[in-house]
Design a protein around this motif. Structure first.
Motif, PDB file in Angstrom:
ATOM      1  N   LEU A 153      -0.899 -10.373  20.733  1.00 55.54           N
ATOM      2  CA  LEU A 153      -0.875  -8.917  20.834  1.00 55.54           C
ATOM      3  C   LEU A 153      -0.218  -8.329  19.588  1.00 55.54           C
ATOM      4  O   LEU A 153       0.911  -8.691  19.246  1.00 55.54           O
ATOM      5  CB  LEU A 153      -0.101  -8.500  22.084  1.00 55.54           C
ATOM      6  CG  LEU A 153      -0.073  -7.015  22.447  1.00 55.54           C
ATOM      7  CD1 LEU A 153      -1.482  -6.475  22.668  1.00 55.54           C
ATOM      8  CD2 LEU A 153       0.774  -6.796  23.704  1.00 55.54           C
ATOM      9  N   CYS A 161      -5.617  -8.442  11.820  1.00 60.08           N
ATOM     10  CA  CYS A 161      -6.568  -8.099  12.886  1.00 60.08           C
ATOM     11  C   CYS A 161      -8.012  -8.237  12.435  1.00 60.08           C
ATOM     12  O   CYS A 161      -8.942  -7.958  13.214  1.00 60.08           O
ATOM     13  CB  CYS A 161      -6.321  -6.664  13.358  1.00 60.08           C
ATOM     14  SG  CYS A 161      -4.773  -6.455  14.237  1.00 60.08           S
ATOM     15  N   CYS A 175      -5.551  -0.717  27.346  1.00 61.32           N
ATOM     16  CA  CYS A 175      -6.816  -1.002  26.644  1.00 61.32           C
ATOM     17  C   CYS A 175      -6.707  -2.267  25.807  1.00 61.32           C
ATOM     18  O   CYS A 175      -7.644  -3.070  25.741  1.00 61.32           O
ATOM     19  CB  CYS A 175      -7.198   0.191  25.762  1.00 61.32           C
ATOM     20  SG  CYS A 175      -7.716   1.666  26.674  1.00 61.32           S
ATOM     21  N   ALA A 176      -5.558  -2.464  25.165  1.00 61.54           N
ATOM     22  CA  ALA A 176      -5.370  -3.653  24.321  1.00 61.54           C
ATOM     23  C   ALA A 176      -5.296  -4.935  25.144  1.00 61.54           C
ATOM     24  O   ALA A 176      -5.537  -6.023  24.618  1.00 61.54           O
ATOM     25  CB  ALA A 176      -4.094  -3.492  23.492  1.00 61.54           C
ATOM     26  N   GLY A 206      -5.235  -8.637  20.976  1.00 64.17           N
ATOM     27  CA  GLY A 206      -5.237  -7.223  21.328  1.00 64.17           C
ATOM     28  C   GLY A 206      -4.489  -6.451  20.269  1.00 64.17           C
ATOM     29  O   GLY A 206      -3.522  -6.958  19.684  1.00 64.17           O
ATOM     30  N   TYR A 207      -4.926  -5.208  20.011  1.00 66.61           N
ATOM     31  CA  TYR A 207      -4.341  -4.416  18.925  1.00 66.61           C
ATOM     32  C   TYR A 207      -4.042  -3.012  19.434  1.00 66.61           C
ATOM     33  O   TYR A 207      -4.910  -2.347  19.999  1.00 66.61           O
ATOM     34  CB  TYR A 207      -5.309  -4.352  17.747  1.00 66.61           C
ATOM     35  CG  TYR A 207      -4.858  -3.456  16.598  1.00 66.61           C
ATOM     36  CD1 TYR A 207      -3.671  -3.703  15.926  1.00 66.61           C
ATOM     37  CD2 TYR A 207      -5.641  -2.375  16.184  1.00 66.61           C
ATOM     38  CE1 TYR A 207      -3.269  -2.895  14.868  1.00 66.61           C
ATOM     39  CE2 TYR A 207      -5.247  -1.562  15.129  1.00 66.61           C
ATOM     40  CZ  TYR A 207      -4.054  -1.829  14.473  1.00 66.61           C
ATOM     41  OH  TYR A 207      -3.645  -1.025  13.435  1.00 66.61           O
ATOM     42  N   MET A 208      -2.800  -2.571  19.237  1.00 67.73           N
ATOM     43  CA  MET A 208      -2.373  -1.220  19.606  1.00 67.73           C
ATOM     44  C   MET A 208      -1.846  -0.559  18.346  1.00 67.73           C
ATOM     45  O   MET A 208      -0.829  -0.966  17.794  1.00 67.73           O
ATOM     46  CB  MET A 208      -1.294  -1.303  20.685  1.00 67.73           C
ATOM     47  CG  MET A 208      -0.803   0.040  21.184  1.00 67.73           C
ATOM     48  SD  MET A 208       0.328  -0.226  22.577  1.00 67.73           S
ATOM     49  CE  MET A 208       1.077   1.392  22.686  1.00 67.73           C
ATOM     50  N   SER A 209      -2.561   0.467  17.887  1.00 68.94           N
ATOM     51  CA  SER A 209      -2.222   1.082  16.603  1.00 68.94           C
ATOM     52  C   SER A 209      -1.210   2.207  16.766  1.00 68.94           C
ATOM     53  O   SER A 209      -0.889   2.626  17.882  1.00 68.94           O
ATOM     54  CB  SER A 209      -3.484   1.644  15.939  1.00 68.94           C
ATOM     55  OG  SER A 209      -3.950   2.770  16.661  1.00 68.94           O
ATOM     56  N   ARG A 227     -10.777 -11.837  16.481  1.00 70.03           N
ATOM     57  CA  ARG A 227     -10.517 -10.551  17.136  1.00 70.03           C
ATOM     58  C   ARG A 227     -10.704 -10.638  18.646  1.00 70.03           C
ATOM     59  O   ARG A 227     -10.054  -9.926  19.406  1.00 70.03           O
ATOM     60  CB  ARG A 227     -11.425  -9.469  16.556  1.00 70.03           C
ATOM     61  CG  ARG A 227     -10.937  -8.902  15.241  1.00 70.03           C
ATOM     62  CD  ARG A 227     -11.590  -7.567  14.932  1.00 70.03           C
ATOM     63  NE  ARG A 227     -13.032  -7.699  14.741  1.00 70.03           N
ATOM     64  CZ  ARG A 227     -13.619  -7.923  13.578  1.00 70.03           C
ATOM     65  NH1 ARG A 227     -12.875  -8.039  12.476  1.00 70.03           N
ATOM     66  NH2 ARG A 227     -14.926  -8.017  13.472  1.00 70.03           N
ATOM     67  N   TYR A 284     -14.830  -5.368  24.439  1.00 73.13           N
ATOM     68  CA  TYR A 284     -14.269  -6.715  24.439  1.00 73.13           C
ATOM     69  C   TYR A 284     -15.163  -7.720  25.155  1.00 73.13           C
ATOM     70  O   TYR A 284     -14.784  -8.889  25.320  1.00 73.13           O
ATOM     71  CB  TYR A 284     -12.884  -6.703  25.097  1.00 73.13           C
ATOM     72  CG  TYR A 284     -11.790  -6.147  24.206  1.00 73.13           C
ATOM     73  CD1 TYR A 284     -11.570  -6.664  22.936  1.00 73.13           C
ATOM     74  CD2 TYR A 284     -10.961  -5.123  24.659  1.00 73.13           C
ATOM     75  CE1 TYR A 284     -10.553  -6.161  22.123  1.00 73.13           C
ATOM     76  CE2 TYR A 284      -9.950  -4.617  23.860  1.00 73.13           C
ATOM     77  CZ  TYR A 284      -9.752  -5.138  22.588  1.00 73.13           C
ATOM     78  OH  TYR A 284      -8.742  -4.648  21.793  1.00 73.13           O
TER      79      TYR A 284
END
Length: 593
Positions: free
Chosen positions: A498, A392, A489-490, A421-424, A417, A446
Motif C-alpha cells: 500500500l 507505482c 478504493c485503494a 494500492g495507491y492513495m494520492s 500495479r 482493479y
C-alpha cells in the motif's frame, strides 16, 4: 441593513447568532448554527474542529464571500452584507489552495492581484520588494506558480493576500501539505505581521501545535462553538489527565494497543519511544489492572496540551472513545513478523529521474521489507512524490532499477500495479460520482468481477462507515470521509503493498488516529506500507524512515536513530521527530521549498 452596535465598531470581526445552511442533493446541511464570536485587535485566533465542523464556511462568511441565512456579521463596524467593496480593502483571505493562477509566473500573479486591489505601479514596486523579502521568493520571480513546490506556493499565496496590507487576515488551512520548515517560515511571517502592523489573524488549522501558538482558540463541532478560550484554558480542562508510558518489554506499538483497550483511557498516541495517554477527567487509571510488574512499564504524569483537551471535549460530546479500527482481509496473517526477518518487497537501486534539465531524484537506493511501515520524509520538492509515482509504475525511471513485489517495473509495470494500492495526496476520487459509484469504478479498474466485486463494495461501505453517504457525490464529502473513501478504493483488490502519499494532509486529530489504527492493523496482517507525511508525529509509527533532500538521501534509519543523528556538540538529540527533521535540514544547509 442590520445596524452595528457602537461597541463593535472597532472589532475586527463580530458574529452575532449566525446560521448558514447548504443543500446537498435532497438534504439540507446546517453548516453553522447560531454562532456568536468576536475577535480582538492584533490577536491571532485559531479555528479548530473535526472535518465538516464549519471552519471554512465561517471563514468564507467572514470574508464576505457568503452571506448568513440569519444573524449578522460585521468587520470594523461594517456589515458584510452591505459593505463588500469597503471590506475588500480591509480583509485578506487565503483559501486552502492558495488562490494562485498556475499558468502565470510569480511576478504575474502578484501583478494580477495588485490590479484587483487597485494598487498603483509606484506603490506595487515597494510592496513587491517587501513581500519578496518576507517570503524569500526573490529568486523565483519568473517561475510559473504551477512549478513551485508546496511551500513556495503557500508563501506566494500569502504574499498575494497581503498586497493590500489587510487589517484582518483570514487563512484557511494555510499549512496543509507543507513541510515543517515551511510551516515555521509561515509562522514567522504571521508573527511579524502582528508585531509590525497590528494585523488581526483568524486561521483554521488541523495542527494543534499551531493552535497552541495563538492567543485564542475556537473549537467548532457540527457548526457550533463547543469551547473558546486561550490555550492555557484548554490545558486546565485536561489537568492531571495526561501520562507518558514506556516499556522495554512491550515496545511502543504493543503498549499503545493495550492502552486502547482500557475504558478509562480515552486516547493514546505514539510519542517518540513512548506512548502518551489521556484518562477521563477524575478517573485516574488503575495501572496494576492493565500491566504486570514483569512488563516494566514506566508511567510518568505529564503536563496537558491543547490536543488532549480537543480529544476530551469532542469524545465527551459524542460519548465515545478514540476508535480502535480493524481491517481484516489478508487471509492467514494473524500476527506481525519482525520486518528485519522478512524479504524486501520494494527495491530501489541507483535510480535517477530527470524532467528536462532538472534532476528530481539522484542515484536513490533503499529497500522496504515485507510487513514494514516505511516512511519517506523531506521538504517540499525533495522528490518524495516523484519516487512514489515511479514505484507505482506511473512514471518511468530515467536510470536505475525498480522492483516491486519481485517484478521489474521497466517491463512489468502493469503486473506490479495489480498487487499494490495507491492513495494520492488529492485522493484521486471522481468528484461527480457518488461514493458507491467511486467504489464500483475502482473495483472494476482493479479487475474485480461479479460476486467478489459486490462483496468488496459491501465491505467498504460497512468497514469505513460510508453507508450513510453511499449516494452522496464525493466532492460533497467532508475531508475525513474523502480520506476514508480514498483508502477504501485503494484496498478494494486486497493489495499486498500500500502506497500512501501524504494521506492525512489537513485531517483533524481524531481522523488521523482512526486512519493510523487502520494502517497499523493492515501492517500487523503483513501488508507492506510505504508512506509520505509532513506530520512528523506520524513518522513515529514507521518502522524505518528515509529523509530525502533535493532528490537524494539525507538520513535513514529507525525513528530513534534519526533523532539521535540530530545531536550536535551544542545540542542533545532532538526529543521530537519534527525538531530532528528541521535540525538535519539546517545542518546540511537545506532550505524550505
Amino acid at each position: 441593513m442590520i445596524a452595528i452596535a457602537a461597541d463593535a465598531a472597532q472589532a475586527p470581526l463580530t458574529f452575532r447568532s449566525v446560521s448558514k445552511r447548504f443543500t446537498a442533493g435532497d438534504r439540507v446541511v446546517p453548516a453553522l448554527r447560531d454562532v456568536s464570536l468576536r475577535l480582538s485587535l492584533g490577536q491571532v485566533t485559531a479555528l479548530v474542529g473535526p472535518d465538516g465542523a464549519g471552519k471554512t464556511t465561517l471563514l468564507r462568511l467572514a470574508a464576505g464571500l457568503l452571506l448568513p441565512d440569519s444573524g449578522s456579521i460585521a468587520s470594523f463596524g461594517l456589515d458584510t452584507a452591505a459593505a463588500g467593496a469597503q471590506l475588500h480593502q480591509l480583509i485578506g483571505y487565503m483559501p486552502q489552495r492558495f488562490g494562485l493562477y498556475e499558468d502565470l509566473s510569480v511576478l504575474e500573479n502578484l501583478n494580477l492581484y495588485a490590479d484587483l486591489y487597485g494598487i498603483s505601479l509606484q506603490d506595487r514596486r515597494q510592496r513587491f520588494a517587501e513581500l519578496m523579502r518576507m517570503t524569500n521568493l526573490q529568486k523565483f520571480n519568473q517561475r510559473l506558480a504551477g512549478q513551485l513546490s508546496g511551500g513556495m506556493k503557500q508563501k506566494l499565496g500569502l504574499a498575494c493576500t497581503l498586497l493590500n496590507r489587510p487589517k484582518l487576515l483570514l487563512l484557511d488551512e494555510p499549512s496543509v501539505g507543507v513541510d515543517p520548515l515551511s510551516r515555521r517560515e509561515l509562522w514567522q511571517i504571521i508573527e511579524s505581521l502582528v508585531a509590525e502592523f497590528g494585523t488581526t489573524v483568524l486561521l483554521s488549522t488541523a495542527y494543534m501545535d499551531e493552535a497552541e501558538r495563538c492567543q485564542q482558540v475556537v473549537l467548532l463541532d457540527s457548526g457550533e462553538i463547543l469551547h473558546q478560550d486561550a490555550p492555557a484554558g484548554f490545558h486546565r480542562l485536561a489537568e492531571a489527565c495526561s501520562y507518558q508510558l514506556s516499556s522495554p518489554v512491550l515496545g511502543k506499538r504493543m503498549l499503545q494497543q493495550r492502552l486502547q483497550m482500557h475504558a478509562d483511557l480515552i486516547d493514546s498516541v505514539v510519542q517518540g519511544d513512548a506512548v502518551r495517554a489521556v484518562a477521563r477527567p477524575a478517573c485516574p487509571p488503575d495501572w496494576t489492572a492493565i500491566f504486570d510488574t514483569a512488563e516494566q512499564v514506566r508511567i510518568t504524569p505529564v503536563p496537558p496540551r491543547l490536543e488532549d483537551a480537543f480529544i476530551m471535549l469532542l469524545l465527551a460530546r459524542h460519548e465515545e472513545k478514540s476508535p480502535v479500527e480493524t481491517v481484516c482481509f489478508v487471509p492467514g496473517n494473524g500476527s506481525r513478523f519482525l520486518a528485519t526477518e522478512q524479504p524486501a518487497v520494494i527495491e530501489v537501486e541507483q535510480v535517477d529521474r530527470w524532467f528536462g534539465n532538472f534532476q528530481a531524484v539522484k542515484k536513490l537506493s533503499f529497500e522496504v521489507r515485507h510487513g514494514e511501515i516505511f516512511g519517506l520524509l523531506g521538504a517540499n520538492g525533495a522528490g518524495k512524490t516523484t519516487t512514489f509515482r515511479m514505484l507505482c509504475g506511473l512514471l518511468p525511471a530515467s536510470n536505475g532499477r525498480l522492483r516491486v513485489a519481485g517484478l521489474d517495473l521497466r517491463n512489468a509495470a502493469a503486473q506490479a500495479r495489480a498487487r499494490l494500492g495507491y492513495m494520492s495526496q488529492k485522493f484521486s476520487l471522481y468528484g461527480q460520482l457518488s461514493v458507491r459509484q467511486n467504489l464500483q469504478f475502482f473495483s472494476h479498474a482493479y479487475g474485480l468481477r461479479h460476486k467478489w466485486r459486490t462483496e468488496r463494495i459491501a465491505w467498504a461501505l460497512q468497514e469505513f462507515d460510508l453507508t450513510e453517504f453511499a449516494d452522496t457525490n464525493s466532492v460533497d464529502l467532508p475531508l475525513g470521509y474523502k480520506q476514508r473513501l480514498a483508502l477504501a478504493c485503494a484496498l478494494m483488490h486486497e493489495p499486498e503493498i500500500l502506497f500512501l502519499d501524504e494521506p492525512t494532509s489537513g485531517i483533524d486529530p481524531l481522523a488521523r488516529r482512526e486512519f493510523w489504527n487502520r494502517i497499523n492493523s493492515l501492517a500487523a496482517q503483513g501488508v507492506t506500507i510505504l508512506v509520505t507525511t509532513h506530520f512528523m508525529e506520524e513518522a513515529e509509527y514507521c518502522d524505518r524512515l528515509l529523509i530525502m533532500r533535493e532528490g537524494d538521501i539525507l538520513a535513514a534509519g529507525t525513528p530513534a536513530e534519526i533523532r539521535s543523528r540530530s545531536q550536535t556538540a551544542e545540542q542533545a538529540p532532538a526529543e521530537t521527530m519534527e525538531e530532528a527533521f528541521i535540525r538535519l535540514l539546517e545542518l546540511t544547509g537545506a532550505s524550505a521549498g
